[in-house]
Write a protein that holds these residues in place. Structure first.
Motif, PDB file in Angstrom:
ATOM      1  N   ASP A   1      75.384 -30.324 -14.998  1.00 27.52           N
ATOM      2  CA  ASP A   1      75.592 -28.863 -14.408  1.00 27.52           C
ATOM      3  C   ASP A   1      76.864 -28.188 -14.500  1.00 27.52           C
ATOM      4  OD1 ASP A   1      74.165 -26.275 -14.695  1.00 27.52           O
ATOM      5  OD2 ASP A   1      74.186 -26.427 -12.344  1.00 27.52           O
ATOM      6  N   PHE A   2      77.523 -28.396 -13.617  1.00 29.14           N
ATOM      7  CA  PHE A   2      79.369 -28.724 -13.271  1.00 29.14           C
ATOM      8  C   PHE A   2      80.027 -28.306 -14.874  1.00 29.14           C
ATOM      9  CE2 PHE A   2      83.142 -29.926 -12.344  1.00 29.14           C
ATOM     10  CZ  PHE A   2      83.116 -28.191 -12.267  1.00 29.14           C
ATOM     11  N   LEU A   3      80.191 -29.704 -15.657  1.00 22.64           N
ATOM     12  CA  LEU A   3      80.548 -29.615 -16.622  1.00 22.64           C
ATOM     13  C   LEU A   3      79.721 -28.654 -17.774  1.00 22.64           C
ATOM     14  CD1 LEU A   3      80.846 -33.538 -16.460  1.00 22.64           C
ATOM     15  CD2 LEU A   3      82.740 -32.567 -16.066  1.00 22.64           C
ATOM     16  N   LEU A   4      79.228 -28.643 -17.587  1.00 24.78           N
ATOM     17  CA  LEU A   4      78.534 -27.306 -18.663  1.00 24.78           C
ATOM     18  C   LEU A   4      79.252 -26.351 -18.021  1.00 24.78           C
ATOM     19  CD1 LEU A   4      74.825 -28.816 -19.787  1.00 24.78           C
ATOM     20  CD2 LEU A   4      76.918 -28.787 -21.114  1.00 24.78           C
ATOM     21  N   CYS A   5      79.176 -25.725 -16.950  1.00 27.41           N
ATOM     22  CA  CYS A   5      78.624 -24.750 -16.672  1.00 27.41           C
ATOM     23  C   CYS A   5      80.905 -24.253 -17.089  1.00 27.41           C
ATOM     24  CB  CYS A   5      78.678 -24.436 -15.337  1.00 27.41           C
ATOM     25  SG  CYS A   5      77.112 -23.981 -14.644  1.00 27.41           S
ATOM     26  N   TYR A   6      81.470 -24.889 -16.661  1.00 26.07           N
ATOM     27  CA  TYR A   6      82.583 -24.757 -16.605  1.00 26.07           C
ATOM     28  C   TYR A   6      83.398 -26.052 -17.746  1.00 26.07           C
ATOM     29  CZ  TYR A   6      82.839 -23.164 -11.869  1.00 26.07           C
ATOM     30  OH  TYR A   6      81.944 -22.691 -10.650  1.00 26.07           O
ATOM     31  N   ARG A   7      82.656 -25.920 -19.030  1.00 26.26           N
ATOM     32  CA  ARG A   7      83.067 -26.660 -20.057  1.00 26.26           C
ATOM     33  C   ARG A   7      84.853 -25.542 -20.597  1.00 26.26           C
ATOM     34  NH1 ARG A   7      78.522 -24.217 -21.245  1.00 26.26           N
ATOM     35  NH2 ARG A   7      78.407 -23.188 -23.424  1.00 26.26           N
ATOM     36  N   VAL A   8      84.764 -25.544 -20.089  1.00 25.34           N
ATOM     37  CA  VAL A   8      85.869 -23.922 -21.210  1.00 25.34           C
ATOM     38  C   VAL A   8      87.214 -24.177 -20.110  1.00 25.34           C
ATOM     39  CG1 VAL A   8      86.679 -21.746 -22.206  1.00 25.34           C
ATOM     40  CG2 VAL A   8      84.610 -22.959 -22.276  1.00 25.34           C
ATOM     41  N   PRO A   9      86.981 -23.807 -18.793  1.00 23.13           N
ATOM     42  CA  PRO A   9      87.949 -24.391 -18.202  1.00 23.13           C
ATOM     43  C   PRO A   9      88.524 -26.165 -17.752  1.00 23.13           C
ATOM     44  CG  PRO A   9      86.275 -22.879 -17.178  1.00 23.13           C
ATOM     45  CD  PRO A   9      86.074 -22.925 -18.683  1.00 23.13           C
ATOM     46  N   ILE A  10      88.209 -26.826 -18.355  1.00 24.30           N
ATOM     47  CA  ILE A  10      88.242 -27.715 -18.612  1.00 24.30           C
ATOM     48  C   ILE A  10      89.156 -27.920 -19.732  1.00 24.30           C
ATOM     49  CG2 ILE A  10      86.911 -30.689 -18.410  1.00 24.30           C
ATOM     50  CD1 ILE A  10      85.160 -29.846 -16.515  1.00 24.30           C
ATOM     51  N   MET A  11      88.380 -27.920 -20.622  1.00 27.44           N
ATOM     52  CA  MET A  11      89.081 -28.588 -21.664  1.00 27.44           C
ATOM     53  C   MET A  11      90.791 -27.739 -21.702  1.00 27.44           C
ATOM     54  SD  MET A  11      86.828 -30.560 -22.982  1.00 27.44           S
ATOM     55  CE  MET A  11      87.675 -30.260 -25.174  1.00 27.44           C
ATOM     56  N   LEU A  12      90.510 -25.757 -21.155  1.00 24.72           N
ATOM     57  CA  LEU A  12      91.679 -25.693 -21.421  1.00 24.72           C
ATOM     58  C   LEU A  12      92.688 -25.955 -20.664  1.00 24.72           C
ATOM     59  CD1 LEU A  12      90.978 -22.173 -20.902  1.00 24.72           C
ATOM     60  CD2 LEU A  12      92.314 -23.039 -23.119  1.00 24.72           C
ATOM     61  N   LYS A  13      92.179 -27.298 -19.196  1.00 21.26           N
ATOM     62  CA  LYS A  13      93.294 -27.648 -18.801  1.00 21.26           C
ATOM     63  C   LYS A  13      93.832 -29.152 -19.710  1.00 21.26           C
ATOM     64  CE  LYS A  13      91.560 -26.333 -14.149  1.00 21.26           C
ATOM     65  NZ  LYS A  13      91.812 -26.888 -12.831  1.00 21.26           N
ATOM     66  N   LEU A  14      92.987 -29.816 -20.171  1.00 22.47           N
ATOM     67  CA  LEU A  14      92.773 -30.675 -20.836  1.00 22.47           C
ATOM     68  C   LEU A  14      93.969 -30.473 -22.282  1.00 22.47           C
ATOM     69  CD1 LEU A  14      89.312 -32.320 -21.394  1.00 22.47           C
ATOM     70  CD2 LEU A  14      91.333 -33.351 -19.663  1.00 22.47           C
ATOM     71  N   TYR A  15      93.892 -29.250 -22.941  1.00 25.90           N
ATOM     72  CA  TYR A  15      94.669 -28.767 -23.990  1.00 25.90           C
ATOM     73  C   TYR A  15      95.855 -28.159 -23.626  1.00 25.90           C
ATOM     74  CZ  TYR A  15      90.764 -27.429 -26.749  1.00 25.90           C
ATOM     75  OH  TYR A  15      89.590 -27.634 -27.748  1.00 25.90           O
ATOM     76  N   CYS A  16      96.737 -28.518 -21.806  1.00 26.15           N
ATOM     77  CA  CYS A  16      98.135 -28.116 -21.750  1.00 26.15           C
ATOM     78  C   CYS A  16      98.006 -29.460 -21.179  1.00 26.15           C
ATOM     79  CB  CYS A  16      97.824 -27.328 -19.963  1.00 26.15           C
ATOM     80  SG  CYS A  16      97.320 -25.055 -20.318  1.00 26.15           S
ATOM     81  N   LEU A  17      97.098 -30.338 -21.013  1.00 23.43           N
ATOM     82  CA  LEU A  17      97.445 -31.597 -20.578  1.00 23.43           C
ATOM     83  C   LEU A  17      98.246 -32.234 -22.061  1.00 23.43           C
ATOM     84  CD1 LEU A  17      97.949 -33.902 -18.799  1.00 23.43           C
ATOM     85  CD2 LEU A  17      95.660 -34.709 -19.269  1.00 23.43           C
ATOM     86  N   THR A  18      97.073 -32.123 -22.758  1.00 17.59           N
ATOM     87  CA  THR A  18      97.788 -32.250 -23.960  1.00 17.59           C
ATOM     88  C   THR A  18      99.097 -31.876 -24.848  1.00 17.59           C
ATOM     89  OG1 THR A  18      95.311 -32.504 -25.093  1.00 17.59           O
ATOM     90  CG2 THR A  18      97.352 -32.492 -26.656  1.00 17.59           C
TER      91      THR A  18
END
Length: 100
Positions: A26-43
């Motif tokens: 539930d946490f991953l699904l709710c915050y999927r966009v901010p998590i992916m944005l952080k991964l894009y910044c890391l990329t």
């Protein structure tokens, strides 16, 4: 709130919270966009590092410029694109299974 709509005398919970592993899902699904944005910044930071000439000569030099990548930068972009597509597909599959 739902308690007023349902004409209840007292305020009560009208939803069931997830339990055990489903809390993480539930946490991953709710915050999927901010998590992916952080991964894009890391990329992006990893992509910049590959052309910085600050590491080993083999890994951080001769990889082209930011807009004209060569060698490791091209491979990095291809792997990131594959992983990104796989992660988003997995997230959407989990979302469909979780909601259904």
């Amino acid at each position: 709130n739902e308690s007023g709509i349902q004409c209840r005398q007292e305020v009560t919970k009208t939803f069931k919270e997830p339990a055990s592993m489903m809390v993480v899902v539930d946490f991953l699904l709710c915050y999927r966009v901010p998590i992916m944005l952080k991964l894009y910044c890391l990329t992006i930071s990893g992509y910049i590092y590959l052309g910085s000439s600050q590491g080993d000569d083999i890994t951080t030099t001769h990889n082209g410029t930011f807009l004209a990548p060569k060698w490791l930068r091209i491979n990095f972009l291809q792997y990131v694109a594959l992983v990104d597509a796989a992660v988003w597909a997995l997230i959407e599959i989990v979302l469909i299974l979780y909601v259904a």
